[in-house]
Design a protein around this motif. Structure first.
Motif, mmCIF file in Angstrom:
data_model
loop_
_atom_site.group_PDB
_atom_site.id
_atom_site.type_symbol
_atom_site.label_atom_id
_atom_site.label_comp_id
_atom_site.label_asym_id
_atom_site.label_seq_id
_atom_site.Cartn_x
_atom_site.Cartn_y
_atom_site.Cartn_z
ATOM 1 N N LEU A 143 -0.223 9.889 -10.144
ATOM 2 C CA LEU A 143 0.175 8.489 -10.325
ATOM 3 C C LEU A 143 0.823 7.936 -9.060
ATOM 4 N N ASN A 144 1.710 8.723 -8.458
ATOM 5 C CA ASN A 144 2.407 8.255 -7.271
ATOM 6 C C ASN A 144 1.456 8.075 -6.088
ATOM 7 N N SER A 145 0.495 8.957 -5.957
ATOM 8 C CA SER A 145 -0.481 8.834 -4.872
ATOM 9 C C SER A 145 -1.352 7.596 -5.054
ATOM 10 N N ILE A 146 -1.767 7.349 -6.292
ATOM 11 C CA ILE A 146 -2.580 6.166 -6.581
ATOM 12 C C ILE A 146 -1.807 4.891 -6.247
ATOM 13 N N SER A 147 -0.562 4.820 -6.684
ATOM 14 C CA SER A 147 0.225 3.605 -6.449
ATOM 15 C C SER A 147 0.499 3.396 -4.963
ATOM 16 N N THR A 148 0.696 4.487 -4.228
ATOM 17 C CA THR A 148 0.969 4.372 -2.792
ATOM 18 C C THR A 148 -0.244 3.839 -2.050
ATOM 19 N N ILE A 149 -1.414 4.415 -2.320
ATOM 20 C CA ILE A 149 -2.628 3.971 -1.619
ATOM 21 C C ILE A 149 -2.973 2.536 -1.994
ATOM 22 N N PHE A 150 -2.914 2.205 -3.286
ATOM 23 C CA PHE A 150 -3.265 0.846 -3.684
ATOM 24 C C PHE A 150 -2.316 -0.180 -3.059
ATOM 25 N N THR A 151 -1.012 0.099 -3.144
ATOM 26 C CA THR A 151 -0.029 -0.870 -2.666
ATOM 27 C C THR A 151 -0.053 -1.019 -1.149
ATOM 28 N N MET A 152 -0.066 0.103 -0.427
ATOM 29 C CA MET A 152 0.074 0.053 1.030
ATOM 30 C C MET A 152 -1.243 -0.124 1.769
ATOM 31 N N ASP A 153 -2.374 0.224 1.144
ATOM 32 C CA ASP A 153 -3.662 0.133 1.843
ATOM 33 C C ASP A 153 -4.580 -0.967 1.321
ATOM 34 N N ILE A 154 -4.334 -1.437 0.104
ATOM 35 C CA ILE A 154 -5.176 -2.493 -0.465
ATOM 36 C C ILE A 154 -4.366 -3.773 -0.684
ATOM 37 N N TYR A 155 -3.321 -3.663 -1.459
ATOM 38 C CA TYR A 155 -2.558 -4.865 -1.839
ATOM 39 C C TYR A 155 -1.870 -5.520 -0.632
ATOM 40 N N LYS A 156 -1.058 -4.789 0.092
ATOM 41 C CA LYS A 156 -0.273 -5.383 1.182
ATOM 42 C C LYS A 156 -1.148 -5.929 2.312
ATOM 43 N N PRO A 157 -2.091 -5.157 2.862
ATOM 44 C CA PRO A 157 -2.857 -5.681 4.009
ATOM 45 C C PRO A 157 -3.961 -6.663 3.641
ATOM 46 N N ILE A 158 -4.450 -6.638 2.389
ATOM 47 C CA ILE A 158 -5.602 -7.464 2.028
ATOM 48 C C ILE A 158 -5.224 -8.595 1.074
ATOM 49 N N LEU A 159 -4.424 -8.283 0.047
ATOM 50 C CA LEU A 159 -4.161 -9.257 -1.009
ATOM 51 C C LEU A 159 -2.875 -10.072 -0.788
ATOM 52 N N HIS A 160 -1.866 -9.467 -0.155
ATOM 53 C CA HIS A 160 -0.599 -10.184 0.003
ATOM 54 C C HIS A 160 0.129 -9.634 1.235
ATOM 55 N N LYS A 161 -0.219 -10.146 2.401
ATOM 56 C CA LYS A 161 0.313 -9.617 3.656
ATOM 57 C C LYS A 161 1.809 -9.851 3.815
ATOM 58 N N THR A 162 2.338 -10.868 3.143
ATOM 59 C CA THR A 162 3.768 -11.189 3.302
ATOM 60 C C THR A 162 4.608 -10.746 2.103
ATOM 61 N N ALA A 163 4.095 -9.845 1.316
ATOM 62 C CA ALA A 163 4.816 -9.401 0.116
ATOM 63 C C ALA A 163 6.175 -8.810 0.473
ATOM 64 N N SER A 164 7.177 -9.136 -0.338
ATOM 65 C CA SER A 164 8.528 -8.603 -0.118
ATOM 66 C C SER A 164 8.586 -7.133 -0.520
ATOM 67 N N GLU A 165 9.647 -6.461 -0.093
ATOM 68 C CA GLU A 165 9.816 -5.049 -0.426
ATOM 69 C C GLU A 165 9.898 -4.835 -1.938
ATOM 70 N N SER A 166 10.655 -5.680 -2.627
ATOM 71 C CA SER A 166 10.790 -5.519 -4.076
ATOM 72 C C SER A 166 9.456 -5.760 -4.780
ATOM 73 N N ARG A 167 8.657 -6.681 -4.240
ATOM 74 C CA ARG A 167 7.339 -6.936 -4.842
ATOM 75 C C ARG A 167 6.419 -5.727 -4.652
ATOM 76 N N LEU A 168 6.494 -5.102 -3.489
ATOM 77 C CA LEU A 168 5.667 -3.915 -3.239
ATOM 78 C C LEU A 168 6.019 -2.796 -4.215
ATOM 79 N N VAL A 169 7.300 -2.610 -4.470
ATOM 80 C CA VAL A 169 7.722 -1.580 -5.423
ATOM 81 C C VAL A 169 7.210 -1.904 -6.818
ATOM 82 N N ASN A 170 7.303 -3.168 -7.229
ATOM 83 C CA ASN A 170 6.832 -3.573 -8.560
ATOM 84 C C ASN A 170 5.317 -3.430 -8.688
ATOM 85 N N VAL A 171 4.603 -3.747 -7.610
ATOM 86 C CA VAL A 171 3.145 -3.565 -7.618
ATOM 87 C C VAL A 171 2.811 -2.083 -7.740
ATOM 88 N N GLY A 172 3.586 -1.251 -7.055
ATOM 89 C CA GLY A 172 3.379 0.191 -7.164
ATOM 90 C C GLY A 172 3.561 0.674 -8.588
#
Length: 521
Positions: free
Chosen positions: A349-378
């Motif tokens: 679960l942790n590996s899935i959330s890390t790859i999705f959040t840091m490699d898909i969501y942040k660079p492609i879907l929401h480049k300016t996402a806040s730290e708290s948002r990244l944790v919630n997305v994870g």
């Protein structure tokens, strides 16, 4: 296996302890919030004991206890080669892979591929890993775990799936990698301790109540045919363990890919306080690997030595727990088995959330996402992926065939992936186009060989495909004629230097492995 009130009490205590520890280490001070480094890499604060124990807990699951014991029953000690060669593989990863990863301060394996090649390579591999982790690994872990619980205590499959998923989610979704890694220290103690108890009582049974050593001696005398690490071509298990290839052949491709290029495993090392701490943790995991066959392979050989006839080899470990374990100890061994499954689910679960959040969501879907948002997305990605796995897991009715297919499918990608990483490390001319061609070629070459030579051992096939992928990358660089890549890794003097203690322990591990193979060649 019938659990008595005492067994249930022991198991319940285990569950409470794990959940308490997971939630306790997940807490934050009043007014503080976790950032992405805290959630995905534990603030880069993990110590070597936590790293090593967590790696082993992530690696061992139901398929080791059930599957490898079954293979021990059918094939013998040869299955231990996966564990013992892994010990040497971990040493190589610690010495030559970790200095590069930690120097680049990456969160994920796809992030390394972006920094060394380009976004195309990163995105392709990130999507691949997400699909494999969710639809194959996480789903199969839940299914095999629930199936094991059903065979032992009669719990309906769907309830077993939901229990395992909920157990892992309670602390891992909120706490992130730190909660997973810290609880894994306890999980490893339980799964190793429970596993050793199962092995001890099996040996005591074989020794007619005269203890472990007498039982092991009797087992060795009555089952000498099972004590061979290098199988002959006439052995029924040769196709899966093709002779000398387990030492110098394709097993190394699967080995280095799994331990050195796999987010599922390497994330703990990335969360270390320092390079030295990370290397000590990996080496600790290598030491533990030497003992793993004692709890996952030897029990299967023991059941064979008892003359027990089973419908399927995979029934060996459940039979042992149901018929040999005394009251009270059953609860401990059941907790050990559950610990192996739950820790694997939490890690995935942790590996899935890390790859999705840091490699898909942040660079492609929401480049300016806040730290708290990244944790919630994870956290949200954990819940969604777990829900998908819960829905799919009970549908895997032909798991024997499905599990073989999983191994085959992983063998299709690992040669190309390992080639991409190794050439990215040590070949400055390697290009992104060459990496993409190797990724595609890994599937194409593997598919062609399987179609043209269906009886060719898959382990040998992986070695050939790996070499072809290396050649593909080299040919691509020669055609492009670009010289050294501007993204090439700068390998500085002393970068791969390790401490005296690390080197001494590594030599001891190698000496032990040499002794094992000389004894049971």
């Amino acid at each position: 296996m019938n659990l008595t009130p005492l067994d249930i009490c022991i198991f319940s205590i285990y569950c409470v302890i794990i959940i308490f520890i997971g939630l306790y280490v997940s807490r934050t001070k009043k007014g503080e919030k976790k950032n992405s480094t805290d959630y995905f890499l534990a603030g880069r604060s993990l110590g070597w004991i936590t790293i090593g124990a967590s790696i082993i807990a992530a690696n061992i699951s139901a398929e080791q206890f059930i599957g490898m014991s079954g293979s021990g029953y059918a094939i013998g000690l040869g299955m231990a080669t996966y564990e013992w060669i892994a010990a040497l593989g971990l040493i190589i990863v610690a010495k030559w892979f970790l200095p590069i990863f930690l120097k680049m301060k990456i969160y994920t394996m796809p992030q390394f591929l972006e920094q060394r090649y380009d976004k195309r390579v990163k995105t392709v591999m990130a999507i691949f890993w997400l699909l494999v982790f969710i639809f194959i690994n996480l789903t199969s872990i839940l299914y095999l775990g629930a199936l094991t619980i059903k065979s032992l205590v009669g719990v309906p499959l769907i309830y077993g799936v939901i229990f395992l998923a909920a157990f892992a989610a309670i602390y891992s979704v909120y706490g992130g990698i730190k909660a997973v890694a810290v609880t894994d220290v306890v999980q490893v103690a339980i799964l190793v301790g429970g596993g050793l108890l199962a092995t001890y009582f099996a040996m005591d049974k074989l020794g007619d109540g005269n203890g472990f050593l007498q039982g092991f001696s009797n087992m060795y005398e009555t089952s000498r045919d099972k004590f061979h690490l290098i199988l002959k071509s006439s052995n029924p298990g040769y196709k899966d363990l093709p002779g000398i290839s387990v030492i110098i052949g394709g097993l190394w491709v699967a080995n280095l890919y799994y331990w050195g290029c796999n987010q599922y495993i390497i994330q703990r090392a990335l969360a270390a306080k320092s390079l030295r701490e990370s290397q000590k943790g990996i080496e600790f995991a290598a030491i533990l690997k030497l003992f793993v066959p004692l709890i996952v392979v030897i029990p299967g050989i023991a059941v064979y030595s008892m003359g027990i006839e089973l419908d399927k080899p995979d029934e060996a470990y459940p039979w042992l727990l149901s018929n040999i374990m005394p009251v009270g100890v059953r609860g401990i061994t059941f907790a050990a088995l559950t610990a192996a499954i739950v820790s694997a689910v939490a890690t995935m679960l942790n590996s899935i959330s890390t790859i999705f959040t840091m490699d898909i969501y942040k660079p492609i879907l929401h480049k300016t996402a806040s730290e708290s948002r990244l944790v919630n997305v994870g956290r949200l990605s954990c819940i969604i992926s777990l829900t998908i796995a819960i829905i799919i897991a009970p549908l895997l009715t032909n798991i024997d065939q499905a599990f073989q297919y999983i191994q085959e499918f992983t063998g299709f990608i690992s040669p190309g992936a390992l080639a991409i990483f190794l050439m990215g490390f040590f070949y400055k001319k390697a290009t992104a186009n060459g990496a993409l061609l190797a990724a595609i070629g890994s599937f194409v070459f593997s598919g062609l060989m399987k179609f043209l030579f269906p009886d060719f051992p898959w382990m040998d096939r992986m070695l050939i495909v790996f070499i072809l992928c290396l050649i593909t990358i080299v040919i691509s660089t020669l055609i492009e004629k670009k010289g050294d890549s501007k993204f090439a890794i700068e390998l500085t003097p002393g970068m791969f230097k390790t401490s005296k203690a690390f080197n001494i322990i590594a030599l001891i591990i190698i000496a032990i492995l040499v002794l094992f193979y000389l004894l049971w060649w």
